[in-house]
Scaffold this motif. Structure first.
Motif, PDB file in Angstrom:
ATOM      1  N   ALA A  33       0.664  -0.729   0.010  1.00 20.38           N
ATOM      2  CA  ALA A  33      -0.050  -0.311   0.007  1.00 20.38           C
ATOM      3  C   ALA A  33       0.599   1.421  -0.107  1.00 20.38           C
ATOM      4  N   GLY A  34       2.085   1.248   0.537  1.00 19.98           N
ATOM      5  CA  GLY A  34       2.925   2.304   0.650  1.00 19.98           C
ATOM      6  C   GLY A  34       3.602   2.809  -0.424  1.00 19.98           C
ATOM      7  N   PRO A  35       4.729   3.786  -0.917  1.00 28.35           N
ATOM      8  CA  PRO A  35       5.634   3.478  -2.381  1.00 28.35           C
ATOM      9  C   PRO A  35       7.006   3.189  -2.346  1.00 28.35           C
ATOM     10  N   PHE A  36       7.367   3.276  -3.412  1.00 29.14           N
ATOM     11  CA  PHE A  36       8.747   2.466  -3.392  1.00 29.14           C
ATOM     12  C   PHE A  36       9.759   3.888  -3.372  1.00 29.14           C
ATOM     13  N   VAL A  37      10.706   3.594  -2.252  1.00 30.48           N
ATOM     14  CA  VAL A  37      11.479   4.609  -1.847  1.00 30.48           C
ATOM     15  C   VAL A  37      12.833   4.695  -2.301  1.00 30.48           C
ATOM     16  N   GLU A  38      14.049   4.914  -2.975  1.00 31.28           N
ATOM     17  CA  GLU A  38      15.038   4.367  -3.266  1.00 31.28           C
ATOM     18  C   GLU A  38      16.014   5.651  -2.263  1.00 31.28           C
ATOM     19  N   VAL A  39      17.118   4.937  -2.284  1.00 30.77           N
ATOM     20  CA  VAL A  39      18.430   6.027  -2.067  1.00 30.77           C
ATOM     21  C   VAL A  39      19.676   5.429  -2.511  1.00 30.77           C
ATOM     22  N   ASN A  40      20.955   6.222  -3.320  1.00 27.81           N
ATOM     23  CA  ASN A  40      22.004   5.375  -3.428  1.00 27.81           C
ATOM     24  C   ASN A  40      23.383   5.398  -2.086  1.00 27.81           C
ATOM     25  N   CYS A  41      23.305   4.462  -1.175  1.00 32.03           N
ATOM     26  CA  CYS A  41      23.635   4.922   0.191  1.00 32.03           C
ATOM     27  C   CYS A  41      25.628   5.561  -0.196  1.00 32.03           C
ATOM     28  N   ALA A  50      10.814  13.283   8.466  1.00 35.27           N
ATOM     29  CA  ALA A  50      10.527  11.859   8.722  1.00 35.27           C
ATOM     30  C   ALA A  50      11.311  11.058   8.661  1.00 35.27           C
ATOM     31  N   GLY A  51      12.494  11.265   7.452  1.00 35.20           N
ATOM     32  CA  GLY A  51      13.610  10.228   7.070  1.00 35.20           C
ATOM     33  C   GLY A  51      12.379   9.199   6.005  1.00 35.20           C
ATOM     34  N   LEU A  52      13.443   8.458   5.236  1.00 42.88           N
ATOM     35  CA  LEU A  52      13.238   7.569   4.234  1.00 42.88           C
ATOM     36  C   LEU A  52      12.572   6.337   4.801  1.00 42.88           C
ATOM     37  N   LEU A  53      12.894   5.732   6.179  1.00 47.59           N
ATOM     38  CA  LEU A  53      12.740   4.830   6.151  1.00 47.59           C
ATOM     39  C   LEU A  53      11.168   4.428   6.632  1.00 47.59           C
ATOM     40  N   ARG A  54      10.675   6.036   6.982  1.00 42.98           N
ATOM     41  CA  ARG A  54       9.425   6.451   7.624  1.00 42.98           C
ATOM     42  C   ARG A  54       8.205   6.262   6.613  1.00 42.98           C
ATOM     43  N   THR A  55       9.005   7.137   5.107  1.00 45.29           N
ATOM     44  CA  THR A  55       8.239   7.301   3.870  1.00 45.29           C
ATOM     45  C   THR A  55       7.748   6.082   3.387  1.00 45.29           C
ATOM     46  N   ALA A  56       8.728   4.756   3.574  1.00 50.95           N
ATOM     47  CA  ALA A  56       8.768   3.967   3.221  1.00 50.95           C
ATOM     48  C   ALA A  56       7.701   2.797   3.200  1.00 50.95           C
ATOM     49  N   ASN A  57       7.260   2.965   4.713  1.00 53.56           N
ATOM     50  CA  ASN A  57       6.177   2.783   5.495  1.00 53.56           C
ATOM     51  C   ASN A  57       5.374   1.559   4.601  1.00 53.56           C
ATOM     52  N   GLN A  58       4.936   0.634   4.876  1.00 47.63           N
ATOM     53  CA  GLN A  58       3.680  -0.435   3.423  1.00 47.63           C
ATOM     54  C   GLN A  58       4.237  -0.462   2.831  1.00 47.63           C
ATOM     55  N   GLY A  59       5.797   0.007   2.354  1.00 45.35           N
ATOM     56  CA  GLY A  59       6.023  -0.377   0.888  1.00 45.35           C
ATOM     57  C   GLY A  59       7.482  -0.213   0.691  1.00 45.35           C
ATOM     58  N   VAL A  60       8.344  -0.459  -0.152  1.00 41.52           N
ATOM     59  CA  VAL A  60       9.623  -0.883  -0.429  1.00 41.52           C
ATOM     60  C   VAL A  60      10.649   0.356  -0.274  1.00 41.52           C
ATOM     61  N   LEU A  61      11.657   0.025   0.172  1.00 45.35           N
ATOM     62  CA  LEU A  61      12.667   0.663   0.526  1.00 45.35           C
ATOM     63  C   LEU A  61      14.186   0.369  -0.165  1.00 45.35           C
ATOM     64  N   PHE A  62      13.907   0.858  -1.372  1.00 48.45           N
ATOM     65  CA  PHE A  62      15.811   0.237  -1.744  1.00 48.45           C
ATOM     66  C   PHE A  62      16.746   1.027  -1.572  1.00 48.45           C
ATOM     67  N   LEU A  63      18.110   0.395  -0.900  1.00 49.06           N
ATOM     68  CA  LEU A  63      19.342   0.716  -0.994  1.00 49.06           C
ATOM     69  C   LEU A  63      20.012   0.051  -1.865  1.00 49.06           C
ATOM     70  N   ASP A  64      19.888   1.388  -2.805  1.00 47.08           N
ATOM     71  CA  ASP A  64      21.261   0.871  -4.084  1.00 47.08           C
ATOM     72  C   ASP A  64      22.879   0.929  -3.017  1.00 47.08           C
ATOM     73  N   GLU A  65      24.032   0.206  -3.031  1.00 46.28           N
ATOM     74  CA  GLU A  65      25.336   0.002  -2.589  1.00 46.28           C
ATOM     75  C   GLU A  65      24.898   0.215  -1.260  1.00 46.28           C
ATOM     76  N   ILE A  66      24.705  -0.549  -0.577  1.00 42.84           N
ATOM     77  CA  ILE A  66      24.293  -0.833   0.867  1.00 42.84           C
ATOM     78  C   ILE A  66      25.958  -0.750   1.320  1.00 42.84           C
ATOM     79  N   GLY A  67      26.223  -1.360   0.759  1.00 46.31           N
ATOM     80  CA  GLY A  67      27.724  -1.642   1.856  1.00 46.31           C
ATOM     81  C   GLY A  67      28.614  -0.265   1.722  1.00 46.31           C
ATOM     82  N   GLU A  68      28.049   0.700   1.329  1.00 46.25           N
ATOM     83  CA  GLU A  68      28.939   2.284   1.721  1.00 46.25           C
ATOM     84  C   GLU A  68      28.237   2.685   2.653  1.00 46.25           C
TER      85      GLU A  68
END
Length: 536
Positions: A237-245, A273-291
């Protein structure tokens, strides 16, 4: 025919009646024992304590119409028969304790009586095979006459028995797989098997998913398609939130991800609010999480496991229920070993890990992707562009060769096709345009090549690799060959990449292609390993 055992609830309304007039009405539970063509061997009749008197009457009536039927009265302690959790738990516990003997008996679950909640629970227990057998649905006769039993229908929930339904499920899965691939008819067996499994995981699981692959391999694109697939099936029900770490640095990293409270640091003029809360009920895509830094990794682990975390500067936790999809082009196992990535976070996100092969590892998929990119260009620019036959053959010959490095993977291919389509006059891409594009790609990928190759054989110290004695014992022919192989290995991204370049001509004549294995065996003959050469 195996003896029939019926499991069902007492119908407090439909089965009710104490006087002689009860025989003039249709009672579902009693009717099951009135069919001349079918004898119920045993009936497990579930009831609540306050309806014990009615249960005794029904048991006696069944004995009258069917003496062969044994009726076991099963009291269930239900405070609220409309409470799904309570009803399901009681029924589940009873079924687990019951001794089913499917070798000698067949079981019918009667779903005409009982509350709607009880009927749903019976359905779920039968569908999951906790209660083995089929569902039984009863219905009254068209014209009620004394003693008439009505009809009964059996429903088998084993979907493997229904070819039409099975075909529809198969078609739905194929559509979902095609959706994840954007309808591109990929030919690489490994990639197709990978997407088949990702489709099943995407629609069945909310656990974290880790996508590993080089830059431009399609990690971000695939993550978004997984989200869109879940959204189309009403699972998100939530959004797709993407960030390149890699873009998150310093104090701003935690604030961007977890939010902050006003005044928590210099410049925090208002709550965030921050991206984690924005992604509530959706997907959080953390690209390059190793960074991510180690502090942010620790905060992320808590957020994944508990769905709660502290924004920067806050003394009260906030909640967010999101699914994490992470991407990386690094080997996180090495980062864990070297202390750059938390072992507990890696264990948490490593449940479903998929390595996306680069474009150079999927040469057979280049042609369908070219067609796909040309179709996108036509839709966006309202102008259809095609290759001449000779030009197409020339471009594919280069694109699928070991010379084509595709360092940026699909980004490189997309840019290349865009250039060709834009410069094509009259909607046709000629050979001359392809030759110019190939020259451009060679220049693009060899931007560091001259410096590396300028050093020549001086960069290859066989004495340090083999030992002075073994190096001195080599014939000049073997020395020159080994030096050339080592240079190619050092200029390559992987053992497979080096093998493709070294065996480009002979691989076309082999029925089974394993360039990496051929190169590994050649190096082993000289006592060398890829990891040692790649380390310089």
């Amino acid at each position: 025919m195996k003896p029939v055992v019926v499991i069902g609830f007492l119908g407090t309304q439909l089965d009710a009646g104490h006087g002689a007039g009860r025989w003039n009405k249709w009672r579902p539970t009693v009717s099951l024992a009135q069919h001349e063509d079918m004898v119920v061997s045993r009936m497990e009749l579930l009831y609540t304590h306050k309806h014990k008197a009615l249960a005794e009457v029904v048991k006696a009536d069944i004995a009258t119409v069917s003496p062969e039927t044994t009726v076991n009265l099963v009291p269930l302690d239900l405070a609220d028969p409309w409470d799904f959790g309570e009803v399901y738990t009681r029924l589940y516990d009873w079924a687990r304790a019951y001794t089913f003997d499917t070798e000698r008996e067949q079981y019918w679950t009667h779903i005409t009586t009982g509350t709607h909640v009880a009927q749903i629970c019976m359905f779920l227990l039968s569908e999951s095979r906790v209660v083995p057998g089929v569902l039984a649905q009863t219905s009254p006769p068209r014209k009620q006459r004394e003693g008439e039993a009505g009809k009964y229908t059996l429903i088998d929930l084993d979907l493997s028995r229904y070819d039409v339904i099975a075909r529809r499920f198969d078609a739905e899965q194929r559509d979902a797989v095609a959706f994840l691939k954007s309808g591109i008819a990929t030919r690489n067996a490994r990639f197709n098997a990978l997407i088949d499994e990702i489709e099943r995981v995407a629609v069945r699981s909310r656990a974290p998913i880790l996508l590993v692959g080089p830059t431009g391999a399609g990690k971000s694109f695939l993550a978004r398609r997984m989200f869109e697939l879940k959204q189309a099936r009403h699972q998100m029900a939530g959004p797709f939130v993407e960030v390149n770490c890699a873009t998150l640095r310093g104090d701003g990293a935690a604030s961007t991800l977890f939010g902050h409270r006003k005044g928590s640091f210099t410049g925090a003029a208002s709550d965030r609010a921050g991206l984690l809360r924005t992604a509530n009920q959706g997907v959080l895509f953390l690209d390059e999480i190793g960074e991510l830094g180690l502090d942010e990794q620790a905060m992320l682990l808590k957020a994944i496991e508990e769905k709660r975390f502290f924004p920067v500067g806050a003394d009260k936790e906030v909640e967010s229920d999101f699914q994490l999809i992470a991407g990386t082009n690094r080997d996180l196992r090495s980062d864990v070993a070297e202390g750059r990535f938390r072992e507990d976070l890696f264990a948490r996100i490593n449940l479903w890990t998929y390595g996306l092969p680069g474009l150079a590892q999927r040469p057979e998929d280049i042609e369908p992707n070219i067609d796909h990119l040309l179709a996108i260009h036509a839709a966006e620019n309202h102008r259809v562009v095609r290759f001449n036959a000779e030009a197409r053959a020339a471009y594919l010959r280069f694109a699928q060769s070991g010379e084509a490095l595709w360092c940026g993977n699909f980004r490189d291919l997309s840019a290349s096709v865009t250039r060709l389509a834009t410069l094509a006059d009259g909607g046709r891409i000629p050979v001359a345009l392809v030759e110019a594009e190939i020259a451009r790609l060679r220049w693009l990928w060899n931007r560091e090549g001259p410096a590396k190759r300028g050093a020549g054989a001086a960069d290859v110290d066989l004495g340090s690799l083999l030992g002075d004695d073994r190096a001195a014992a080599l014939d000049l022919f073997d020395r020159l060959q080994l030096e050339a192989v080592v240079r190619v290995c050092r200029d390559s991204r992987s053992l497979s990449d080096a093998g493709r370049q070294l065996f480009q001509a002979s691989r076309a004549q082999r029925s089974v292609v394993n360039d990496a294995d051929r190169l590994r065996k050649y190096l082993a003959k000289h006592g060398l390993e890829w990891s040692r050469i790649a380390a310089g």
